[in-house]
Design an enzyme around this catalytic site. Structure first.
Site, mmCIF file in Angstrom:
data_model
loop_
_atom_site.group_PDB
_atom_site.id
_atom_site.type_symbol
_atom_site.label_atom_id
_atom_site.label_comp_id
_atom_site.label_asym_id
_atom_site.label_seq_id
_atom_site.Cartn_x
_atom_site.Cartn_y
_atom_site.Cartn_z
ATOM 1 N N CYS A 187 -8.414 2.958 -3.514
ATOM 2 C CA CYS A 187 -9.830 2.908 -3.889
ATOM 3 C C CYS A 187 -10.039 2.096 -5.157
ATOM 4 O O CYS A 187 -11.132 1.569 -5.380
ATOM 5 C CB CYS A 187 -10.448 4.295 -3.980
ATOM 6 S SG CYS A 187 -9.804 5.377 -5.242
ATOM 7 N N CYS A 205 -4.037 2.937 -6.725
ATOM 8 C CA CYS A 205 -4.523 3.502 -5.463
ATOM 9 C C CYS A 205 -5.424 2.519 -4.709
ATOM 10 O O CYS A 205 -5.959 1.573 -5.282
ATOM 11 C CB CYS A 205 -5.251 4.814 -5.703
ATOM 12 S SG CYS A 205 -6.858 4.618 -6.472
#
Length: 136
Positions: free
Chosen positions: A48, A46
């Site tokens: 993040c 992902c």
């Protein structure tokens, strides 16, 4: 499962600074059982993880005190190892990315995804550094 060529640079983001990859339940058990402090990073594909978690983990290692052991499992890739690592992080729910600091096998600090997502890498590093200074 993600293709190996996709996750290779994401793995290297941590292994290049000293993290050991864990691929099996036995790998995780052995890492958690080590004396001293162990940082476990649950890596992820992902955004993040790329923008916040991995850079935060790397920056945190510039501190005078750091964990004796640095290990990582990859969510969505190393399922067995990830599930086993998460079992040591209970009562925290599974999340990725996440980071857990263990001392002599005991969970002493946890950063869940909601602590990572939307926060700058420097803030994540500061959080980890505070935990290192207290426990390492």
């Amino acid at each position: 499962m993600y293709p190996p060529e996709l996750v290779k640079p994401m793995r290297e983001d941590l292994t290049s600074v000293g993290f050991q990859e864990l691929h099996t339940e036995a790998d995780v058990d052995a890492a958690i059982a080590k004396e001293g402090t162990t940082l476990v990073v649950v890596n992820s594909v992902c955004g993040c993880a790329a923008a916040n978690a991995r850079p935060g983990a790397r920056i945190s290692l510039q501190n005078a005190k750091t964990p004796a052991n640095l290990v990582t499992v990859f969510a969505g890739v190393d399922r067995e190892a990830t599930d086993k690592a998460r079992s040591y992080m209970i009562p925290f729910p599974p999340s990725s990315p996440s980071m857990a600091l263990f001392k002599d096998g005991e969970l002493v600090h946890m950063l869940e995804r909601h602590h990572i997502e939307g926060r700058p890498a420097e803030m994540i590093a500061e959080n980890l550094i505070e935990a290192y200074n207290e426990h390492c």
